[in-house]
Design a protein around this motif. Sequence first.
Motif, PDB file in Angstrom:
ATOM      1  N   UNK A 106     124.289  52.944  75.007  1.00 44.83           N
ATOM      2  CA  UNK A 106     125.663  52.787  75.522  1.00 44.83           C
ATOM      3  C   UNK A 106     126.193  51.393  75.236  1.00 44.83           C
ATOM      4  N   UNK A 107     125.364  50.366  75.437  1.00 49.18           N
ATOM      5  CA  UNK A 107     125.812  48.993  75.190  1.00 49.18           C
ATOM      6  C   UNK A 107     125.977  48.735  73.690  1.00 49.18           C
ATOM      7  N   UNK A 108     125.061  49.278  72.866  1.00 53.06           N
ATOM      8  CA  UNK A 108     125.184  49.119  71.418  1.00 53.06           C
ATOM      9  C   UNK A 108     126.443  49.824  70.913  1.00 53.06           C
ATOM     10  N   UNK A 109     126.756  51.010  71.454  1.00 51.15           N
ATOM     11  CA  UNK A 109     127.962  51.722  71.061  1.00 51.15           C
ATOM     12  C   UNK A 109     129.210  50.945  71.436  1.00 51.15           C
ATOM     13  N   UNK A 110     129.174  50.270  72.593  1.00 54.44           N
ATOM     14  CA  UNK A 110     130.308  49.436  72.993  1.00 54.44           C
ATOM     15  C   UNK A 110     130.465  48.253  72.051  1.00 54.44           C
ATOM     16  N   UNK A 111     129.348  47.662  71.688  1.00 53.72           N
ATOM     17  CA  UNK A 111     129.369  46.512  70.767  1.00 53.72           C
ATOM     18  C   UNK A 111     129.896  46.931  69.400  1.00 53.72           C
ATOM     19  N   UNK A 112     129.478  48.097  68.904  1.00 53.07           N
ATOM     20  CA  UNK A 112     129.892  48.575  67.577  1.00 53.07           C
ATOM     21  C   UNK A 112     131.238  49.298  67.605  1.00 53.07           C
ATOM     22  N   UNK A 123     129.555  58.098  69.878  1.00 51.68           N
ATOM     23  CA  UNK A 123     128.360  57.730  70.642  1.00 51.68           C
ATOM     24  C   UNK A 123     128.695  57.299  72.070  1.00 51.68           C
ATOM     25  N   UNK A 124     129.812  56.620  72.265  1.00 52.22           N
ATOM     26  CA  UNK A 124     130.189  56.227  73.630  1.00 52.22           C
ATOM     27  C   UNK A 124     130.376  57.466  74.497  1.00 52.22           C
ATOM     28  N   UNK A 125     131.058  58.457  73.959  1.00 48.12           N
ATOM     29  CA  UNK A 125     131.293  59.691  74.710  1.00 48.12           C
ATOM     30  C   UNK A 125     129.985  60.403  75.047  1.00 48.12           C
ATOM     31  N   UNK A 126     129.080  60.487  74.079  1.00 49.21           N
ATOM     32  CA  UNK A 126     127.824  61.204  74.306  1.00 49.21           C
ATOM     33  C   UNK A 126     126.940  60.492  75.333  1.00 49.21           C
ATOM     34  N   UNK A 127     126.885  59.178  75.277  1.00 44.90           N
ATOM     35  CA  UNK A 127     126.064  58.437  76.263  1.00 44.90           C
ATOM     36  C   UNK A 127     126.688  58.502  77.652  1.00 44.90           C
ATOM     37  N   UNK A 128     128.018  58.509  77.738  1.00 46.75           N
ATOM     38  CA  UNK A 128     128.674  58.609  79.049  1.00 46.75           C
ATOM     39  C   UNK A 128     128.387  59.968  79.679  1.00 46.75           C
ATOM     40  N   UNK A 129     128.394  61.010  78.858  1.00 46.58           N
ATOM     41  CA  UNK A 129     128.085  62.344  79.390  1.00 46.58           C
ATOM     42  C   UNK A 129     126.663  62.372  79.953  1.00 46.58           C
ATOM     43  N   UNK A 154     125.330  40.744  79.481  1.00 43.97           N
ATOM     44  CA  UNK A 154     126.395  41.047  80.446  1.00 43.97           C
ATOM     45  C   UNK A 154     127.230  42.252  80.063  1.00 43.97           C
ATOM     46  N   UNK A 155     127.127  42.723  78.831  1.00 43.26           N
ATOM     47  CA  UNK A 155     127.914  43.883  78.423  1.00 43.26           C
ATOM     48  C   UNK A 155     127.547  45.119  79.236  1.00 43.26           C
ATOM     49  N   UNK A 156     126.302  45.159  79.762  1.00 47.19           N
ATOM     50  CA  UNK A 156     125.893  46.290  80.611  1.00 47.19           C
ATOM     51  C   UNK A 156     126.730  46.321  81.885  1.00 47.19           C
ATOM     52  N   UNK A 157     127.027  45.146  82.450  1.00 53.07           N
ATOM     53  CA  UNK A 157     127.883  45.091  83.632  1.00 53.07           C
ATOM     54  C   UNK A 157     129.312  45.474  83.280  1.00 53.07           C
ATOM     55  N   UNK A 158     129.757  45.096  82.088  1.00 50.93           N
ATOM     56  CA  UNK A 158     131.127  45.398  81.687  1.00 50.93           C
ATOM     57  C   UNK A 158     131.365  46.901  81.579  1.00 50.93           C
ATOM     58  N   UNK A 159     130.368  47.633  81.117  1.00 54.08           N
ATOM     59  CA  UNK A 159     130.536  49.087  80.999  1.00 54.08           C
ATOM     60  C   UNK A 159     130.141  49.807  82.291  1.00 54.08           C
TER      61      UNK A 159
END
Length: 601
Positions: A106-112, A123-129, A154-159
Amino acid sequence: MGMVSENPFAFSNRSPKLCNSFTTRIFSDVAGDITIVVDGESFLLHKFPLVSRSGKIRKMVADAKDSAAKLELHNIPGGPQAFELAMKFCYGMNFEITSGNVAHLRCAAEYLEMSEDYRDENLIERTEIYLNEVVVQSLEKSVEVLTTCQTLPSIAEEVGIPSRCVEAIATNACKEQLMSGLSMLNCDGESPELKSGCLEWWVEDLSLLRIEYYQRVIFAMQRTGVRPDSIVASLMHFAQTSLKGIGKCQIWKKPDSLPEHDQRTIVETLISLMPTEKSCSVPLSFMFGMLRMSIMVDSAIACRLEIERRIAYRLEMVTLDDILIPSIYAGGSLYDVDTVHRILVNFLQRIEEEEDEDCGYESEGIANSPSHGSLLKVGRLIDSYLAEIAPDPYLSLQKFVAMIEVLPDYARVIDDGLYRAVDIYLKVHSMLTEQECKKLCKFIDCQKLSQEACNHAAQNDRLPVQMTVRVLYFEQVRLKTALSGNSGDGFVSQRISSGVPSAAMSPRDNYASLRRENRELKLEISRMRVRLSELEKEQLFMKQGMMDKTGNGKTFLTSISKGIGKMGIFSGQAGGKRQKSSRKSRGSEGKTGRGRRHSLS
């Protein structure tokens, strides 16, 4: 999206498809391979599958002047391993989203920037599900995902991954609590250990968390209504896991697994997380373990004062071994007397507050209140504590006196324990001046000494002369009272005469005077019971002597005079011999006691 296996989060080989002809025109110039460097590790990849799903890579390729240039990705969450999984997703290779990798993905998908803006079901959608449908529904998976977040930036806190996991843990624990009624019925016939395992199986899982996340979980549990005793069980298990030296035998051996700063943070946090509900009883052994650890790691003053206050609230339930806290400072006394003194002051403040809350003139007074019973227990505890620390050659007179004088007079029915502690201190600290001996002995009330203690004090050459004279005087008065058959009413009336309320006093002062009078009456009754018990023993002894001497024509008065001589205070030579043999017998009995207790001789 392509073909998907039976597990909706297991991805199989699939060929990426462009969304429309517009996208095709945009990437008509990105055919070929590209080298991407992630934290020093190189990946040779086709451009097209990457730029079709990753907005970040699309922008980097568009900005690159040379199509053959290397692209470098710095500080990607999860490192090369997470990037490799994201690339597998882009290429449609086999892999499965699990609770162990979903946070990194999830964090890597946010970064990319692998959002729906660039491709449907990205990937963001699939990890959120997966997070919403699998992780937050399970306490165990939530803990596992929260544990993996500890290594993410800190990106983990952001998401919002940690916050969702924390709330999920608290909610699921509360659900477990609601279902625990049936578990209790099933475990009623089992051992306490098995019953605890049935109810708090998640306690062990929480010990895997870092202290920052653990604190957030406990706060969430308290907010959602998880049982305080379950929270206490979790705190104890976390302390035993994180602080290997929390055990009583290893408390002064610093754990090597954590730096001292981390140990201090853990100790201070665990103390702050203890439930405040009066109905929740935190084990005293755990509180004293945390107190010792807070002393060892030099925690904040506020933290130590808080745990001392909690202990003081239940000081009457404490054992002697609990308060024998060794001092960690070199060159001082062997025991941490200052800490025990502060605990005792807090306890007395609590007793005073309970007295102030006493309801008016109709109450039974302090003498019959539960607080007075607690005070008497603590008085006996402190006398035993004084006898234990008295042999310490480094214990200053100031600290010893401070421990004695902090307790009020009505905390002791008899002063035998105090006399014993003072006698041990005088024996070890033989260099005290006469003035210092007087200062120490003035706290002993000679009227509150038993017959045995008076006999010992009358022959104790370590005591000041003034105290010996006082002991002899009160023994003489006691003997006269016993011979005349007086019940001691004179003493009682003399001691409480000053407590009669005056009409010139305010109602509050009158009530305080009545309470003092009631308290002194209670103590006098207790002392009279002790005296009565001693006289009954003497009476049986005299009767036995009369029966033994009846055949020799002894008169009744002669038998009484012999019995009085056996009391050992004003006897002649024959009485002295009996007294000497009596002391020998008592000395032989004292040798059989516990090794670390000190005799009065």
